[in-house]
Design a protein around this motif. Structure first.
Motif, PDB file in Angstrom:
ATOM      1  N   GLU A 195       0.818  -1.217   0.000  1.00 18.43           N
ATOM      2  CA  GLU A 195       0.000   0.000   0.000  1.00 18.43           C
ATOM      3  C   GLU A 195       0.852   1.268   0.000  1.00 18.43           C
ATOM      4  O   GLU A 195       0.371   2.343  -0.376  1.00 18.43           O
ATOM      5  N   ARG A 196       2.086   1.183   0.426  1.00 20.67           N
ATOM      6  CA  ARG A 196       2.985   2.334   0.436  1.00 20.67           C
ATOM      7  C   ARG A 196       3.881   2.384  -0.811  1.00 20.67           C
ATOM      8  O   ARG A 196       4.319   3.457  -1.219  1.00 20.67           O
ATOM      9  N   LEU A 197       4.172   1.214  -1.380  1.00 18.59           N
ATOM     10  CA  LEU A 197       5.087   1.161  -2.504  1.00 18.59           C
ATOM     11  C   LEU A 197       4.321   1.440  -3.796  1.00 18.59           C
ATOM     12  O   LEU A 197       3.575   0.601  -4.295  1.00 18.59           O
ATOM     13  N   LEU A 198       4.533   2.637  -4.336  1.00 16.86           N
ATOM     14  CA  LEU A 198       3.819   3.058  -5.541  1.00 16.86           C
ATOM     15  C   LEU A 198       4.203   2.208  -6.740  1.00 16.86           C
ATOM     16  O   LEU A 198       3.375   1.951  -7.630  1.00 16.86           O
ATOM     17  N   GLY A 199       5.458   1.790  -6.778  1.00 17.39           N
ATOM     18  CA  GLY A 199       5.946   0.976  -7.871  1.00 17.39           C
ATOM     19  C   GLY A 199       7.375   0.565  -7.598  1.00 17.39           C
ATOM     20  O   GLY A 199       8.026   1.078  -6.677  1.00 17.39           O
ATOM     21  N   MET A 200       7.869  -0.374  -8.387  1.00 13.76           N
ATOM     22  CA  MET A 200       9.219  -0.883  -8.190  1.00 13.76           C
ATOM     23  C   MET A 200       9.890  -1.102  -9.539  1.00 13.76           C
ATOM     24  O   MET A 200       9.237  -1.341 -10.552  1.00 13.76           O
ATOM     25  N   VAL A 323       2.296  -5.261  -6.875  1.00 19.77           N
ATOM     26  CA  VAL A 323       2.881  -3.922  -6.992  1.00 19.77           C
ATOM     27  C   VAL A 323       3.301  -3.663  -8.441  1.00 19.77           C
ATOM     28  O   VAL A 323       3.956  -4.506  -9.058  1.00 19.77           O
ATOM     29  N   PRO A 324       2.939  -2.517  -9.011  1.00 18.30           N
ATOM     30  CA  PRO A 324       3.373  -2.188 -10.373  1.00 18.30           C
ATOM     31  C   PRO A 324       4.891  -2.250 -10.483  1.00 18.30           C
ATOM     32  O   PRO A 324       5.611  -1.717  -9.629  1.00 18.30           O
ATOM     33  N   ALA A 325       5.371  -2.916 -11.533  1.00 16.35           N
ATOM     34  CA  ALA A 325       6.797  -3.226 -11.572  1.00 16.35           C
ATOM     35  C   ALA A 325       7.383  -3.055 -12.971  1.00 16.35           C
ATOM     36  O   ALA A 325       6.714  -3.266 -13.984  1.00 16.35           O
ATOM     37  N   ILE A 342       8.420 -13.526 -15.806  1.00 16.08           N
ATOM     38  CA  ILE A 342       8.075 -12.406 -14.923  1.00 16.08           C
ATOM     39  C   ILE A 342       6.563 -12.226 -14.836  1.00 16.08           C
ATOM     40  O   ILE A 342       6.007 -12.043 -13.741  1.00 16.08           O
ATOM     41  N   GLU A 343       5.865 -12.272 -15.952  1.00 16.19           N
ATOM     42  CA  GLU A 343       4.418 -12.019 -15.949  1.00 16.19           C
ATOM     43  C   GLU A 343       3.633 -13.099 -15.223  1.00 16.19           C
ATOM     44  O   GLU A 343       2.483 -12.881 -14.847  1.00 16.19           O
ATOM     45  N   ARG A 344       4.235 -14.256 -14.993  1.00 11.44           N
ATOM     46  CA  ARG A 344       3.589 -15.286 -14.187  1.00 11.44           C
ATOM     47  C   ARG A 344       3.679 -14.981 -12.693  1.00 11.44           C
ATOM     48  O   ARG A 344       2.986 -15.603 -11.893  1.00 11.44           O
ATOM     49  N   ARG A 345       4.528 -14.028 -12.323  1.00 12.90           N
ATOM     50  CA  ARG A 345       4.774 -13.733 -10.912  1.00 12.90           C
ATOM     51  C   ARG A 345       4.358 -12.318 -10.506  1.00 12.90           C
ATOM     52  O   ARG A 345       4.199 -12.040  -9.321  1.00 12.90           O
ATOM     53  N   TYR A 346       4.197 -11.426 -11.478  1.00 14.63           N
ATOM     54  CA  TYR A 346       3.833 -10.035 -11.223  1.00 14.63           C
ATOM     55  C   TYR A 346       2.587  -9.707 -12.035  1.00 14.63           C
ATOM     56  O   TYR A 346       2.570  -9.893 -13.253  1.00 14.63           O
ATOM     57  N   THR A 347       1.581  -9.214 -11.343  1.00 13.95           N
ATOM     58  CA  THR A 347       0.293  -9.001 -12.012  1.00 13.95           C
ATOM     59  C   THR A 347       0.221  -7.699 -12.789  1.00 13.95           C
ATOM     60  O   THR A 347      -0.671  -7.509 -13.611  1.00 13.95           O
TER      61      THR A 347
END
Length: 382
Positions: A195-200, A323-325, A342-347
């Motif tokens: 909720e705090r991490l806008l993106g990575m 988290v947007p990455a 990567i796309e299998r692990r990050y939405t």
């Protein structure tokens, strides 16, 4: 140090002349080993002798010291440990807070060529709306941060400390970027405070293919797997040593400047995109600046313990990361990941790119490229 544990205070790096004189004497008194008998046994004797001769006679630490102090150098206490960090605020009113996380054998100086472009993009050929406020902390046991005196300082605890640091600096939400252990810290942040991490953004994806993914690998994924296997087989001796016996190698790292230089230089040689000649992509003085961040505070042993700590930590949370990455894969990086993995692990993959130049130390090797990769990742989040 701070009179109150919540205080953030300016910190001026000022190494005593006697320490620099002592280093020069120790370098001059080095007892060198025999020359290597094979090309794959580590850095060549002539490489390390030339590096150490330059270190002893022509290298200027005061130049680096001024750079650290001029950037914005601070200390504060986090979870009982004094932490040194850089904090550079942008003059742009819409600047986004960005936490930059280093690894081993890196330091806060890895990001030296990014800070100006990130905080003042207009002055570096960019757009005002791409500005960041930049925070670059030195991990406990590294650089001019304090050394933990007990076990327990692994990646999760470091992530907790960085959360406290960003809140203490007045940032309720922020982005994060990292490579090497910095990637692991960023991943931990994304799990702890989504909720705090806008993106990575990371330049070493924390992605480890499953047996099924390995069996179904495309030609490009097979290339990535072969590169990782080469690293595991030939290049990660330092990893095994620091994961199991950091104190053993620590005696040499604490006592011998040439030994510390060779230990760190090996990584610059093996995982830069330089065909084994790291000085061709990173200025030799900047390599020595990084080595000094371990020699001067006697951080060789304390930094190595992060590997030992991580081997004893419980497994991290699994499941899709929301988290947007953004991900940048440089060709010299030993551990790479495909977009499919990567796309299998990050939405929410905002950005993925395979670059044609650069390696593990992307911020030093290709700073302008990495800067643009960071900007591209975070633009949709402003």
């Amino acid at each position: 140090m701070s009179s109150h544990p919540l205080t953030v205070e300016p910190f001026r790096v000022a190494v005593a002349d006697q320490e620099l004189d002592r280093l020069a004497r120790r370098l001059a008194d080095t007892r060198w080993p025999d020359r290597e008998t094979g090309s794959d046994q580590g850095p060549r004797l002539e490489q390390i002798r030339a590096l150490c001769e330059h270190w002893a006679t022509d290298y200027d630490w005061r130049r680096c010291e001024r750079e650290i102090n001029d950037l914005g150098s601070f200390r504060t206490v986090l979870d009982g440990v004094g932490v040194h960090f850089l904090h550079v605020r942008s003059s742009e009113p819409t600047a986004l807070p960005l936490l930059l996380c280093h690894g081993w054998p890196g330091s806060i100086l890895e990001f030296r060529h990014l800070i100006g472009a990130l905080t003042d993009p207009v002055a570096h050929g960019g757009r005002a709306e791409d500005a960041f406020h930049v925070v670059v902390p030195s991990m406990p046991g590294f650089g001019f941060s304090d050394k933990p005196t007990a076990t327990g300082w692994g990646v999760p605890r470091i992530a907790d400390a960085w959360i406290e640091l960003m809140v203490r600096l007045g940032y309720d939400a922020w982005g994060a970027q990292g490579g090497d252990w910095g990637s692991a810290v960023v991943e931990a942040l994304s799990r702890k405070v989504p909720e705090r991490l806008l993106g990575m953004h990371v330049n070493l994806p924390m992605v480890f293919p499953t047996a099924q993914e390995i069996s179904e690998a495309s030609p490009d994924e097979k290339r990535m797997l072969a590169k990782a296997q080469n690293y595991q087989t030939l290049l990660n001796g330092y990893f095994k040593e620091q994961s199991t016996r950091p104190q053993t190698i620590g005696y040499s790292l604490a006592d011998s400047p040439s030994g510390l230089a060779a230990w760190i230089y090996t990584l610059f040689q093996d995982v830069t995109d330089s065909d084994g000649h790291p000085e061709s992509v990173i200025d030799r003085d900047e390599i020595l600046d990084d080595i000094m961040m371990y020699w001067l505070p006697n951080a060789g042993t304390s930094s190595a313990r992060l590997y030992w700590e991580t081997q004893r930590e419980p497994s991290t949370p699994s499941g899709p990361n929301p988290v947007p990455a953004g991900f940048s894969v440089f060709p010299g990086e030993a551990l790479q990941a495909s977009r499919r993995w990567i796309e299998r692990r990050y939405t929410n993959v905002l950005h993925y790119r395979q670059l044609d130049r650069g390696g593990h130390f992307a911020a030093l090797e290709q700073p302008s490229v990495l800067t643009e990769e960071i900007r591209t990742t975070f633009r949709p989040l402003r």
